[in-house]
Design a protein around this motif. Structure first.
Motif, mmCIF file in Angstrom:
data_model
loop_
_atom_site.group_PDB
_atom_site.id
_atom_site.type_symbol
_atom_site.label_atom_id
_atom_site.label_comp_id
_atom_site.label_asym_id
_atom_site.label_seq_id
_atom_site.Cartn_x
_atom_site.Cartn_y
_atom_site.Cartn_z
ATOM 1 N N ILE A 27 0.853 -1.344 -0.039
ATOM 2 C CA ILE A 27 -0.005 -0.057 -0.004
ATOM 3 C C ILE A 27 0.976 1.376 0.125
ATOM 4 C CG2 ILE A 27 -0.271 -0.071 2.620
ATOM 5 C CD1 ILE A 27 -2.729 1.158 -0.136
ATOM 6 N N PHE A 28 2.094 1.229 0.571
ATOM 7 C CA PHE A 28 3.128 2.194 0.543
ATOM 8 C C PHE A 28 3.579 2.382 -0.742
ATOM 9 C CE2 PHE A 28 2.814 0.817 4.938
ATOM 10 C CZ PHE A 28 2.757 2.020 5.723
ATOM 11 N N ALA A 29 3.846 1.486 -1.425
ATOM 12 C CA ALA A 29 4.425 1.648 -2.904
ATOM 13 C C ALA A 29 3.464 1.642 -4.065
ATOM 14 C CB ALA A 29 5.508 0.627 -3.074
ATOM 15 N N TYR A 112 12.764 2.545 3.361
ATOM 16 C CA TYR A 112 11.946 3.335 4.412
ATOM 17 C C TYR A 112 12.846 3.521 5.780
ATOM 18 C CZ TYR A 112 7.370 3.801 2.359
ATOM 19 O OH TYR A 112 6.403 4.180 1.629
ATOM 20 N N THR A 113 13.683 2.343 6.076
ATOM 21 C CA THR A 113 14.219 2.672 7.459
ATOM 22 C C THR A 113 15.415 4.025 7.184
ATOM 23 O OG1 THR A 113 13.963 0.301 7.892
ATOM 24 C CG2 THR A 113 15.582 1.283 9.112
ATOM 25 N N LEU A 114 16.207 3.663 5.889
ATOM 26 C CA LEU A 114 17.126 4.716 5.936
ATOM 27 C C LEU A 114 16.478 6.045 5.741
ATOM 28 C CD1 LEU A 114 19.259 2.783 3.334
ATOM 29 C CD2 LEU A 114 19.595 3.168 5.601
ATOM 30 N N GLN A 115 15.119 6.223 5.595
ATOM 31 C CA GLN A 115 14.846 7.642 5.440
ATOM 32 C C GLN A 115 15.031 8.226 6.845
ATOM 33 O OE1 GLN A 115 14.031 9.068 2.521
ATOM 34 N NE2 GLN A 115 14.588 6.865 1.770
ATOM 35 N N LEU A 116 15.133 7.527 7.868
ATOM 36 C CA LEU A 116 15.285 8.102 9.147
ATOM 37 C C LEU A 116 16.570 8.497 9.591
ATOM 38 C CD1 LEU A 116 13.523 5.364 11.303
ATOM 39 C CD2 LEU A 116 12.381 7.432 10.392
ATOM 40 N N PHE A 117 17.489 8.402 8.615
ATOM 41 C CA PHE A 117 18.678 9.174 8.688
ATOM 42 C C PHE A 117 18.903 9.895 7.673
ATOM 43 C CE2 PHE A 117 18.404 4.560 10.277
ATOM 44 C CZ PHE A 117 19.040 4.723 11.567
ATOM 45 N N GLU A 118 20.009 11.160 8.139
ATOM 46 C CA GLU A 118 20.175 12.304 7.226
ATOM 47 C C GLU A 118 21.496 11.985 6.640
ATOM 48 O OE1 GLU A 118 20.072 15.888 9.295
ATOM 49 O OE2 GLU A 118 17.914 15.632 9.631
ATOM 50 N N GLY A 119 21.718 12.659 5.544
ATOM 51 C CA GLY A 119 23.160 12.586 4.884
ATOM 52 C C GLY A 119 22.818 11.448 3.691
ATOM 53 N N VAL A 165 -5.136 6.802 11.826
ATOM 54 C CA VAL A 165 -5.022 7.933 12.390
ATOM 55 C C VAL A 165 -4.636 8.995 11.402
ATOM 56 C CG1 VAL A 165 -3.790 9.403 14.004
ATOM 57 C CG2 VAL A 165 -4.814 7.244 14.654
ATOM 58 N N MET A 166 -3.423 8.308 10.495
ATOM 59 C CA MET A 166 -2.649 9.303 9.596
ATOM 60 C C MET A 166 -3.699 9.633 8.447
ATOM 61 S SD MET A 166 0.541 9.806 10.149
ATOM 62 C CE MET A 166 1.253 10.302 8.487
ATOM 63 N N TRP A 279 8.236 10.956 9.642
ATOM 64 C CA TRP A 279 8.615 9.844 10.585
ATOM 65 C C TRP A 279 7.544 8.863 10.797
ATOM 66 C CZ3 TRP A 279 13.161 9.658 13.852
ATOM 67 C CH2 TRP A 279 14.091 10.495 13.439
ATOM 68 N N PHE A 280 6.298 9.233 11.374
ATOM 69 C CA PHE A 280 5.307 8.695 11.604
ATOM 70 C C PHE A 280 5.202 7.401 10.595
ATOM 71 C CE2 PHE A 280 0.818 8.376 13.073
ATOM 72 C CZ PHE A 280 1.049 7.126 13.915
ATOM 73 N N THR A 281 5.052 8.025 9.151
ATOM 74 C CA THR A 281 4.599 7.044 8.069
ATOM 75 C C THR A 281 5.915 5.998 7.948
ATOM 76 O OG1 THR A 281 3.657 8.938 6.805
ATOM 77 C CG2 THR A 281 4.317 6.792 5.856
#
Length: 433
Positions: A27-29, A112-119, A165-166, A279-281
């Motif tokens: 559903i996300f993709a 998705y996990t890597l979206q939580l990190f900058e750079g 909720v989102m 972040w929530f997503t």
């Protein structure tokens, strides 16, 4: 032999397995891809997908009531076509499509996990995280059915509540009114064939109900609860999908949806949550991918074990201890890891959709031709499922032939190779007996 435990999965646990696979990374993709194919009214395509799935699930429910089995689809095919090449090939088509989906889910988890990190992010981290998820799912699967259903049920509940909720937040920002999203500039008119083809992608978001049929013998009161679990899972998934599609279509233009792709829901909820929406997503996507791949590995390993027990597919122990089901679990995870590391799965996802739809049609035809009276199936509903699947498959193939012929060629080649391999294997087995 395989070690299945009857009455080890409750109705709630079965619903958790079903929704765990359905409300997964797909559903996300899929939002951006469906919008790109179907245009402004893309939320309606999810309703169309649920209708096609509803007709399709009727056959599986009737078969599960008559033949509850831990192999589910494999057993259905045996009852319809006997222990031959058609049964083995079609069952493997289902297994391969699910393993492809596992790899897609694993790579989505990494992304998705890597979206939580900058750079700057190294490209090798995506498959590495994906492999880590697959190994984690293996450890969960060897922990036993009780832990699996408890884990997936709790995680699925958290995921469903979070997504709802989102979505509701996005709808609230739009004053709870539904308006078709603006097309924006630089978009061509959407053809009817393209819209129908988009239904194939939404079917991928619902096909997780087959996870329930593949666990039929382990569900409490299977003749009653398999059908209930399938209906509840499809209903819950449809509500969540429609809320998400409503929120996204009310807050973003088609151009913005396509551009946002995996993050369309986060973009739609940004007015309410700001940057925390992303972040929530991402967190919800991580939960979705974890539950999806655990439930999928659970189902595929059981179906392969049943086919192995019936001598329909080759099997080697390779010195591994334990049951056949444990061995097929290792095979399933190993192939998922190879696909996750070796391939870009954008095209392979389309191949998985083609394999699944062809497999679905073969099952419906077998039931209509050979079993409809025995299981008390309404022949018009079964025929309707065949017609709907065929229409969607035809237009999906037509779009892919025009846009990416290689996808169709590879899918058909895989089917031919699977059939030839099974034909010679079964022929050898019979001559040796």
């Amino acid at each position: 032999m395989s070690d299945y435990k009857k009455n080890s999965i409750s109705l709630i646990g079965a619903v958790g397995l079903g929704t765990g696979v359905m409300i997964s990374a797909g559903i996300f993709a899929l939002l951006g891809q469906v919008a790109e194919l179907s245009g402004a009214w893309f939320p309606l395509v999810f309703i169309a997908g649920s209708i096609v799935t509803g007709f399709s699930s009727y056959t599986y429910v009737k078969m599960s009531q008559e033949y509850p089995s831990a192999g589910g689809i494999g057993m259905f095919l045996v009852k319809a076509y006997g222990k031959g090449s058609i049964t083995a090939t079609t069952a493997l088509m289902m297994a391969v499509s699910m393993i492809i989906n596992q790899s897609l889910v694993a790579r989505t988890f990494g992304t998705y996990t890597l979206q939580l990190f900058e750079g700057s992010i190294k490209s090798w981290l995506v498959p590495t995280l994906g492999v880590g998820l697959i190994i984690f799912s293996f450890l969960i699967n060897v922990s036993g059915n009780t832990f699996i259903q408890t884990f997936t049920s709790i995680a699925s509940l958290v995921k469903i509540m979070g997504l709802s909720v989102m979505a509701i937040a996005g709808i609230w920002i739009a004053d709870f009114t539904f308006t078709a999203p603006k097309r924006g500039n630089n978009l061509q008119e959407v053809e009817l064939s393209s819209t129908i083809a988009a239904i194939a992608l939404t079917i991928l978001a619902f096909k997780g109900f087959t996870t329930i049929t593949n666990s039929g013998a382990e569900i409490t009161k299977p003749k009653k609860n398999v059908g209930r679990a399938i209906a509840i899972s499809i209903g819950i998934s449809l509500i969540v999908y429609l809320l998400i599609a409503w929120a996204v279509s009310s807050n973003l233009s088609i151009n913005e949806i396509i551009r946002a792709k995996d993050y369309a829901l986060a973009e739609a909820a940004r007015p309410a949550f700001g940057d925390y929406g992303l972040w929530f997503t991402v967190i919800l996507a991580i939960i979705a991918t974890i539950t999806g791949i655990i439930a999928s590995v659970f189902a595929v390993s059981r179906m392969l074990a049943m086919l192995t027990d019936m001598n329909l597919i080759p099997h080697k122990h390779f010195g591994m201890p334990g049951s056949i089901q444990k061995h097929t679990l290792v095979y399933t995870v190993t192939l998922s890891i190879i696909l996750t590391v070796a391939f870009d799965l954008t095209r392979i996802a389309s191949i998985g959709a083609i394999l699944y739809l062809i497999m679905d049609i073969i099952i419906h035809w077998g039931v209509f031709k050979h079993l409809r009276d025995k299981i008390g199936a309404n022949p018009m509903i079964v025929l309707s499922a065949i017609v709907l699947d065929s229409i969607v498959l035809f237009f999906f193939l037509w779009i892919k032939i025009r846009a990416d012929l290689l996808v169709v060629v590879v899918a058909l080649l895989m089917i031919v190779l699977l059939f030839l391999g099974e034909h010679f294997f079964i022929k050898k087995e019979r001559s040796s007996n």
